[in-house]
Scaffold this active site. Structure first.
Site, PDB file in Angstrom:
ATOM      1  N   SER A 152       0.869  -1.270   0.103  1.00 24.09           N
ATOM      2  CA  SER A 152      -0.201   0.026   0.053  1.00 24.09           C
ATOM      3  C   SER A 152       0.909   1.296  -0.019  1.00 24.09           C
ATOM      4  O   SER A 152       1.819   1.288  -1.110  1.00 24.09           O
ATOM      5  CB  SER A 152      -1.333   0.437   1.537  1.00 24.09           C
ATOM      6  OG  SER A 152      -2.038   0.565   0.671  1.00 24.09           O
TER       7      SER A 152
ATOM      8  N   HIS B 163      -6.533  -6.821  -1.543  1.00 18.82           N
ATOM      9  CA  HIS B 163      -4.572  -5.995  -0.818  1.00 18.82           C
ATOM     10  C   HIS B 163      -3.897  -6.516  -0.284  1.00 18.82           C
ATOM     11  O   HIS B 163      -3.576  -6.900   0.569  1.00 18.82           O
ATOM     12  CB  HIS B 163      -5.705  -4.425   0.420  1.00 18.82           C
ATOM     13  CG  HIS B 163      -4.408  -2.822   0.128  1.00 18.82           C
ATOM     14  ND1 HIS B 163      -4.936  -2.748  -0.870  1.00 18.82           N
ATOM     15  CD2 HIS B 163      -3.856  -2.829   0.849  1.00 18.82           C
ATOM     16  CE1 HIS B 163      -3.758  -1.190  -0.914  1.00 18.82           C
ATOM     17  NE2 HIS B 163      -3.396  -1.941   1.000  1.00 18.82           N
TER      18      HIS B 163
ATOM     19  N   ASP C  26      -8.842  -5.225  -5.714  1.00 19.17           N
ATOM     20  CA  ASP C  26      -8.465  -4.315  -4.651  1.00 19.17           C
ATOM     21  C   ASP C  26      -8.229  -2.958  -5.095  1.00 19.17           C
ATOM     22  O   ASP C  26      -7.759  -3.145  -6.157  1.00 19.17           O
ATOM     23  CB  ASP C  26      -6.848  -4.909  -4.487  1.00 19.17           C
ATOM     24  CG  ASP C  26      -6.270  -3.662  -3.016  1.00 19.17           C
ATOM     25  OD1 ASP C  26      -6.679  -2.242  -3.218  1.00 19.17           O
ATOM     26  OD2 ASP C  26      -4.973  -3.503  -3.588  1.00 19.17           O
TER      27      ASP C  26
END
Length: 484
Positions: A173, A448, A423
């Protein structure tokens, strides 16, 4: 996946596109459960860092926390796997990046997890760090990357045997963005980077502002087209209860809210809260039970949509929706009520990310009303005004593209960009291989940074293959073994 166009009822005078809502849509936006026991063994250490790496007027320093695990390491040239910390407490990311732990013994690697400044315990001004824009002025990705660079040099100079160890940056991320940018900015220190679910193109002019919400819908569509239609119709249905006798009371009771809905602004908070929930469900649509944001069952989007799997309307639609929401927040049955005044998963460095998103991390998000979401336009001018009101500063909308090359990354080398197709953050990710050493890996039915999570019996064949591919690439970078 199928795409679907739905008609969303106009929202009239209720302004649902609340700007602060978009700012809190960071790659993470939740409360860390740091009281959970760690499955891994590591030592907690600190390094003294300059508060300002790029100027000479502020000579102050702070203690940056990092975690070290050397039980797998061959100190005669074994690699250093270095996690570039996200917008939160580093212990949580350490415990949720099992892939590094799973492969450490195979590579005989030293594991290092570095905390991002202004998060966890790495606070440059201690409890006063968030006092104003003056104390927050050093909360930037550039300063964080410089912290990581200083730490890597320190480790190589002070740990016997580490001087010759190649360093691979890992991150997921925002941490994945930082790992990729470490390779761009400090290729002398970092041999390569694994950037999982890293939306490095989630910025103005690089990706459409509606990509996030379009992918959320695609993920829900893969579970149930009726679910998508019901969610699309729910916005108008919820709004219709405003002004009805007992309408707000019915919504409060149905969603088991801790605080009663009393105004159109409370209704706005409810709508924003639901938007967060849908985005988070898509992010954590893992193939096995997990507690990444909340304790959830396997394939939680499918589990949510079972309550909305047939056409519903009016009160039946609200009840179906509320049952799905309670599954998200109360799968373990411990919650007595739900609080919409907090973000949908509470607080992960809310203050820090709010500031970052008002300076350089301006990630435009919008919905044009043709997805299952209501119309939420992107208004940079209004966004800037709110940032000015809150923090006394004005965002630099294009700075990330200037600082980190935008889409002109073809001259970089040795970065893996992995993205799960479920995601929503993949809309701002690198999805196509750029060159022989800038490699994109797309993971069907992956959420994710699923590939960075620990191996699990419920893993799909797709994520297992992605991890094998990543390991082979790492062997090529570190040992010169060709990857196939």
């Amino acid at each position: 996946m199928m795409m679907m166009t739905v008609e969303v009822v106009a929202m009239n005078e209720i302004t649902y596109a609340k700007l602060s809502h978009f700012r809190r849509l960071s790659p993470y936006n939740f409360k860390l459960r740091n009281n959970l026991p760690s499955a891994y063994s590591y030592k907690t250490q600190y390094i003294t860092q300059n508060i300002d790496h790029f100027g000479f007027d502020n000579g102050k320093a702070f203690q940056q926390r990092y975690l070290v695990a050397n039980q797998f390491w061959n100190n005669d040239g074994g690699p250093i796997f270095f996690y570039t910390g996200n917008e939160g407490d580093i212990t949580w990311f350490c415990n949720n990046t099992g892939f590094m732990w799973d492969i450490a013994s195979e590579f005989k690697a030293l594991l290092v997890f570095a905390e991002h400044r202004y998060y966890g315990t790495s606070l440059p001004y201690g409890s006063a760090s968030f006092t104003n824009s003056s104390t927050l002025n050093y909360l930037t990705a550039e300063q964080a990357l410089a912290d990581f660079a200083v730490l890597i040099k320190y480790l190589k100079q002070t740990i016997p045997g580490a001087g010759r160890s190649p360093v691979i940056a890992f991150g997921g991320s925002y941490g994945g963005m930082l790992s990729a940018w470490m390779r761009l900015k400090y290729p002398n220190l970092v041999l390569g980077a694994v950037a999982a679910s890293a939306p490095i193109w989630e910025f103005e002019g690089l990706s459409p502002c509606n990509s996030f919400f379009k992918i959320v819908q695609q993920t829900f569509m893969s579970a149930s087209d009726h679910c998508v239609a019901n969610i699309a119709n729910s916005w108008g249905t919820i709004q219709n209860f405003y002004g009805q006798s007992g309408g707000l009371e019915f919504l409060t009771s149905s969603f088991s809210l801790c605080k009663p809905l009393e105004s159109k602004y409370d209704l706005e908070d409810l709508m924003n809260w639901l938007v967060d929930i849908y985005g988070n469900l898509a992010m954590v649509d893992y193939p096995y039970p997990a507690s990444f944001l909340e304790p959830l069952p396997a394939w939680p989007v499918k589990e949510f949509c079972q309550y909305l799997s047939v056409p519903l309307s009016d009160k039946d639609l609200v009840v179906g929706l509320s049952n799905g929401v309670k599954m998200y927040f109360n799968y373990t049955g411990q919650a007595t009520c739900l609080n919409i005044s907090e973000s949908s998963t509470s607080s992960l460095g809310d203050m820090g990310w709010s500031y970052q998103s008002c300076t350089e991390m301006v990630m435009p998000m919008c919905s044009n009303g043709t997805t299952m979401f209501y119309n939420m336009p992107w208004d940079y001018t209004a966004y800037s005004v709110e940032c000015k009101n809150q923090w006394g500063i004005t965002p630099r909308e294009d700075w990330i593209s200037t600082q980190y090359w935008g889409k002109d990354i073809q001259s970089a080398t040795n970065i893996i960009f992995s993205n799960g197709q479920l995601d929503p953050w993949s809309g701002g990710g690198v999805l196509q291989t750029v060159s022989s050493s800038l490699i994109a890996i797309q993971i069907p039915y992956g959420a994710h940074h699923l590939d960075l999570r620990a191996a699990n019996p419920g893993d799909t064949a797709y994520v297992i293959e992605a991890r094998i591919q990543e390991k082979n690439i790492l062997k090529n970078w570190i040992y010169g073994i060709p990857s196939f």
